[in-house]
Design an enzyme around this catalytic site. Structure first.
Site, short mmCIF file in Angstrom:
data_model
loop_
_atom_site.label_atom_id
_atom_site.label_comp_id
_atom_site.label_asym_id
_atom_site.label_seq_id
_atom_site.Cartn_x
_atom_site.Cartn_y
_atom_site.Cartn_z
N GLU A 238 58.24 45.19 38.35
CA GLU A 238 57.88 44.01 39.13
C GLU A 238 56.40 44.09 39.51
OE1 GLU A 238 58.52 42.18 43.60
OE2 GLU A 238 60.18 43.32 42.72
N ARG B 133 49.86 39.80 44.23
CA ARG B 133 49.07 39.96 45.45
C ARG B 133 47.62 40.30 45.18
NH1 ARG B 133 53.01 44.02 48.91
NH2 ARG B 133 55.00 43.10 48.31
N LYS C 198 67.59 39.21 46.16
CA LYS C 198 66.80 40.29 46.75
C LYS C 198 67.08 40.32 48.25
CE LYS C 198 61.93 41.52 47.53
NZ LYS C 198 60.55 41.35 47.02
#
Length: 209
Positions: free
Chosen positions: A42, A46, A130
């Protein structure tokens, strides 16, 4: 054929959550993790190089299943899809983001922390989620409590997961995998210590055996 989010979650017990600050680190970092047995990666959106990192890892690291994390709106969704992400992860979920993501056909792992959020996703036919931020949101006791009335939901807890508690999370019947960053912390990445990252990846890949 695109793997389902369930298949992706069942590939390995730990999903590395990667913050890549330097593009030149993307491929060797991914290679180190895949070599250690962690194929599902993943890449969090950011940093300015995240999208290019996804593209580069997809092109140059055989065996890697590359997804985009921190997909929070339609713009980051579009960027993630255009980069070729094989799955999407969001810290939470909105109606517009979920509807748009489902239309793309790319598997999404939307974030939840409460029974109400789980129920809303189940209504949409989403059963894999999640659980974030896991430790701050009640951790293992919370997941056990949700699992009672809502056993059809399966989770990937992320946030505060470490080698000391990962196995306990993975022992839960409604947890398929966990997300974490301890295999590749910033100091090891900055030092380009790919050998140590591979060693940690091997440990993580075998954490529930």
């Amino acid at each position: 054929m695109t793997a389902s989010i369930k298949e992706i979650m069942n590939t390995s017990p730990v999903v590395p959550v990667m913050v890549i600050n330097k593009l030149e680190h993307a491929v060797p970092l991914a290679e180190a993790l895949v070599k250690g047995g962690l194929k599902v990666l993943e890449i969090t959106l950011r940093t300015p190089v995240a999208i290019d990192a996804i593209k580069r890892i997809k092109a140059e690291v055989p065996g890697a299943i590359v997804g985009a994390g921190t997909v929070i709106n339609l713009e980051t969704l579009r960027l993630a899809i255009d980069a070729g992400s094989e799955f999407l992860v969001s810290p939470g979920v909105t109606e517009s983001l979920l509807d748009a993501a489902l239309k793309t056909g790319v598997p999404i792992l939307p974030g939840v922390i409460s029974p109400s959020e789980v129920m809303r996703l189940l209504e949409k036919g989403v059963t894999e989620m999640k659980f974030f931020p896991a430790e701050a949101a009640g951790g293992i006791p919370m997941l056990k409590s949700i699992g009672g009335p809502l056993p059809q939901a399966t989770f990937c807890p992320t946030g505060g997961i470490s080698p000391s508690n990962a196995a306990e999370y993975l022992a839960l019947s409604n947890v398929a995998c966990v997300g974490g960053s301890w295999m590749a912390p910033a100091d090891l990445v900055d030092a380009e210590d790919w050998t140590e990252i591979t060693r940690r990846a091997i440990e993580a890949a075998n954490i529930n055996q």
